[in-house]
Design an enzyme around this catalytic site. Structure first.
Site, PDB file in Angstrom:
ATOM      1  N   MET A 178       0.841  -1.206   0.000  1.00 11.73           N
ATOM      2  CA  MET A 178       0.000   0.000   0.000  1.00 11.73           C
ATOM      3  C   MET A 178       0.877   1.257   0.000  1.00 11.73           C
ATOM      4  SD  MET A 178      -3.405  -0.897   2.071  1.00 11.73           S
ATOM      5  CE  MET A 178      -2.794  -0.622   3.711  1.00 11.73           C
ATOM      6  N   LEU A 182       6.689   3.110   1.368  1.00 10.56           N
ATOM      7  CA  LEU A 182       7.602   1.970   1.481  1.00 10.56           C
ATOM      8  C   LEU A 182       8.717   2.207   2.500  1.00 10.56           C
ATOM      9  CD1 LEU A 182       7.963   1.013  -2.306  1.00 10.56           C
ATOM     10  CD2 LEU A 182       6.283   0.206  -0.634  1.00 10.56           C
ATOM     11  N   HIS A 191       9.296  -3.515   3.236  1.00  8.31           N
ATOM     12  CA  HIS A 191       8.826  -3.771   1.870  1.00  8.31           C
ATOM     13  C   HIS A 191      10.008  -4.111   0.953  1.00  8.31           C
ATOM     14  CE1 HIS A 191       5.682  -0.742   3.255  1.00  8.31           C
ATOM     15  NE2 HIS A 191       4.947  -1.773   2.926  1.00  8.31           N
ATOM     16  N   GLN A 212     -10.481  -2.257   2.595  1.00  6.06           N
ATOM     17  CA  GLN A 212      -9.939  -2.972   3.752  1.00  6.06           C
ATOM     18  C   GLN A 212      -9.762  -2.072   4.975  1.00  6.06           C
ATOM     19  OE1 GLN A 212      -6.247  -4.104   1.627  1.00  6.06           O
ATOM     20  NE2 GLN A 212      -5.227  -3.715   3.562  1.00  6.06           N
ATOM     21  N   GLY A 261       4.789 -10.356   4.044  1.00  4.40           N
ATOM     22  CA  GLY A 261       5.554 -10.231   5.272  1.00  4.40           C
ATOM     23  C   GLY A 261       4.908 -10.979   6.433  1.00  4.40           C
ATOM     24  N   LYS A 316       5.012  -9.880   9.202  1.00  3.57           N
ATOM     25  CA  LYS A 316       4.456  -8.758   9.978  1.00  3.57           C
ATOM     26  C   LYS A 316       2.920  -8.827  10.034  1.00  3.57           C
ATOM     27  CE  LYS A 316       3.940  -4.428  11.470  1.00  3.57           C
ATOM     28  NZ  LYS A 316       2.832  -3.899  10.734  1.00  3.57           N
ATOM     29  N   SER A 352       4.339   1.384   7.771  1.00  8.27           N
ATOM     30  CA  SER A 352       4.035   2.709   7.204  1.00  8.27           C
ATOM     31  C   SER A 352       3.343   3.577   8.253  1.00  8.27           C
ATOM     32  CB  SER A 352       3.134   2.557   5.977  1.00  8.27           C
ATOM     33  OG  SER A 352       3.704   1.636   5.084  1.00  8.27           O
ATOM     34  N   ARG A 353       2.606   2.944   9.149  1.00 12.14           N
ATOM     35  CA  ARG A 353       1.873   3.699  10.178  1.00 12.14           C
ATOM     36  C   ARG A 353       2.814   4.317  11.221  1.00 12.14           C
ATOM     37  NH1 ARG A 353      -1.934  -0.246   8.897  1.00 12.14           N
ATOM     38  NH2 ARG A 353      -3.955   0.626   8.333  1.00 12.14           N
TER      39      ARG A 353
HETATM   40  P1  AMP Z   1       1.556  -2.923   3.435  1.00  8.17           P
HETATM   41  O1  AMP Z   1       2.110  -1.901   2.508  1.00  8.17           O
HETATM   42  O2  AMP Z   1       1.569  -2.513   4.870  1.00  8.17           O
HETATM   43  O3  AMP Z   1       0.228  -3.473   2.982  1.00  8.17           O
HETATM   44  O4  AMP Z   1       2.576  -4.146   3.364  1.00  8.17           O
HETATM   45  C1  AMP Z   1       2.902  -4.770   2.143  1.00  8.17           C
HETATM   46  C2  AMP Z   1       3.661  -6.038   2.443  1.00  8.17           C
HETATM   47  O5  AMP Z   1       4.857  -5.715   3.153  1.00  8.17           O
HETATM   48  C3  AMP Z   1       2.868  -7.019   3.332  1.00  8.17           C
HETATM   49  O6  AMP Z   1       3.078  -8.347   2.864  1.00  8.17           O
HETATM   50  C4  AMP Z   1       3.476  -6.796   4.674  1.00  8.17           C
HETATM   51  O7  AMP Z   1       3.365  -7.905   5.538  1.00  8.17           O
HETATM   52  C5  AMP Z   1       4.935  -6.516   4.320  1.00  8.17           C
HETATM   53  N1  AMP Z   1       5.571  -5.795   5.412  1.00  8.17           N
HETATM   54  C6  AMP Z   1       5.096  -4.708   6.075  1.00  8.17           C
HETATM   55  N2  AMP Z   1       5.920  -4.365   7.071  1.00  8.17           N
HETATM   56  C7  AMP Z   1       6.947  -5.252   7.054  1.00  8.17           C
HETATM   57  C8  AMP Z   1       8.122  -5.428   7.845  1.00  8.17           C
HETATM   58  N3  AMP Z   1       8.407  -4.631   8.879  1.00  8.17           N
HETATM   59  N4  AMP Z   1       8.963  -6.435   7.532  1.00  8.17           N
HETATM   60  C9  AMP Z   1       8.684  -7.269   6.485  1.00  8.17           C
HETATM   61  N5  AMP Z   1       7.588  -7.157   5.705  1.00  8.17           N
HETATM   62  C10 AMP Z   1       6.732  -6.158   5.983  1.00  8.17           C
END
Ligand code: AMP
Length: 294
Positions: free
Chosen positions: A30, A33, A37, A61, A149, A151, A188-189
């Site tokens: 999302m 980055l 990511h 979502q 991730g 995460k 990102s938060r």
């Molecule tokens: P998001 O942009 O938050 O939807 O995350 C996109 C992808 O990056 C998802 O598969 C997350 O689980 C992964 N991700 C987010 N934060 C981390 C992190 N700290 N370490 C590894 N992967 C991450």
């Protein structure tokens, strides 16, 4: 890196590679980055001849409209980071492209308990929206390997179920959590955390580590007659939540020890099974999640 905005164009581009039998790695995000990511992109680059990253902030979502409105948009910086790591294609569709018939006209999959527990309890509808968009993105890109991730552990578990239910030939590769120096899981938060909350936020990971140690001690103990292992595990969860909430800046939603495979509660600890401790807590108006494998 080339940027593609439509499903038709991404399909056309990727088809050329598929016909040559090239492996395609896909990393859905999302945006906003960070190194977490980027670690997924690096993993994909190692294992595929082409890496595609998508950036789409999916409205369906977000169970909380304010969270959606405040979600960071840093597309210029994102593009620079993707160029630097050597991502081949950025898929950057808009809402109309992904939801041409509006938000209510997309089929839902029932994941049962997997989507009702933990995040599902505190973010109703979140996983319906997440699964909808991941399915659309997978159908648009049809990758060989999908990188997600740890995460977002529950999210990845649901995506694995989605791949099975839709009988897609895609391998899901779960990548480890990237953390800041103090242990806070990158997210990102985190950008929305004020200095004071940011300094405290690493307590979530410390608490998870404490709970892991407590669980390990329990694993070694011989079972007691008057108290079940489930009750002992619950007492670890409660003490962990109390520890984190002892700093009044935190509002803890859950800390739960579950089976990795299906996120079920543990009846008896078995050496053949693997476990994960998951947490969600608010601090300074920001909701953070984290987990640790045992
Ligand atoms: P998001 O942009 O938050 O939807 O995350 C996109 C992808 O990056 C998802 O598969 C997350 O689980 C992964 N991700 C987010 N934060 C981390 C992190 N700290 N370490 C590894 N992967 C991450």
């Amino acid at each position: 890196m080339i940027t593609i905005n439509t499903i038709k164009d991404i399909d056309f581009q990727l088809d050329k590679y598929r016909k040559k039998g090239a492996k395609i790695g896909f990393v859905p995000t999302m945006g906003a980055l960070h190194e977490g990511h980027i670690s997924l992109i690096k993993e994909s680059k190692k294992q595929n001849s082409l890496t595609v990253c998508s950036i789409f902030v999916n409205p369906t979502q977000f169970n909380d409209k304010k969270d959606f409105d405040r979600y960071p948009n840093l597309i210029e910086n994102d593009c620079k980071m993707l160029e630097k790591v050597g991502c081949d294609i950025l898929f950057l569709p808009n809402v109309k492209e992904m939801y041409p018939k509006g938000f209510n006209n997309t089929s839902k999959i029932d994941f049962g308990f997997l989507q009702q527990t933990l995040e599902g309890e505190f973010r109703p509808g979140h996983f319906d929206g997440m699964a909808q968009i991941v399915e659309k993105l997978l159908l648009a890109t049809m990758p060989t390997n999908l990188y997600m991730g740890q995460k977002d552990y529950q999210q990845a578990t649901i995506c694995s179920a989605l791949i099975k239910k839709r009988k897609l030939k895609i391998n899901l590769i779960l990548c480890p959590i990237k953390r800041e120096k103090d242990g806070l899981a990158m997210s990102s938060r985190n950008l929305r955390l004020k200095k004071d909350s940011r300094e405290k936020a690493a307590a979530i990971y410390k608490t998870l580590k404490w709970a892991k140690t407590a669980f390990k001690k329990l694993e070694k103990k011989t079972p007691l007659e008057h108290i079940t292992q489930t009750e002992l595990i619950h007492s670890i969860e409660i003490e962990a939540m109390d520890r984190l909430a002892s700093d009044k800046s935190f509002q803890v939603e859950y800390i739960a020890i579950r089976e990795t495979e299906n996120l079920q509660e543990i009846k008896t600890i078995k050496p053949t099974k693997k476990y994960v401790i998951l947490a969600a807590a608010w601090i300074g108006g920001v909701r953070l999640i984290d987990n640790i494998l045992i």
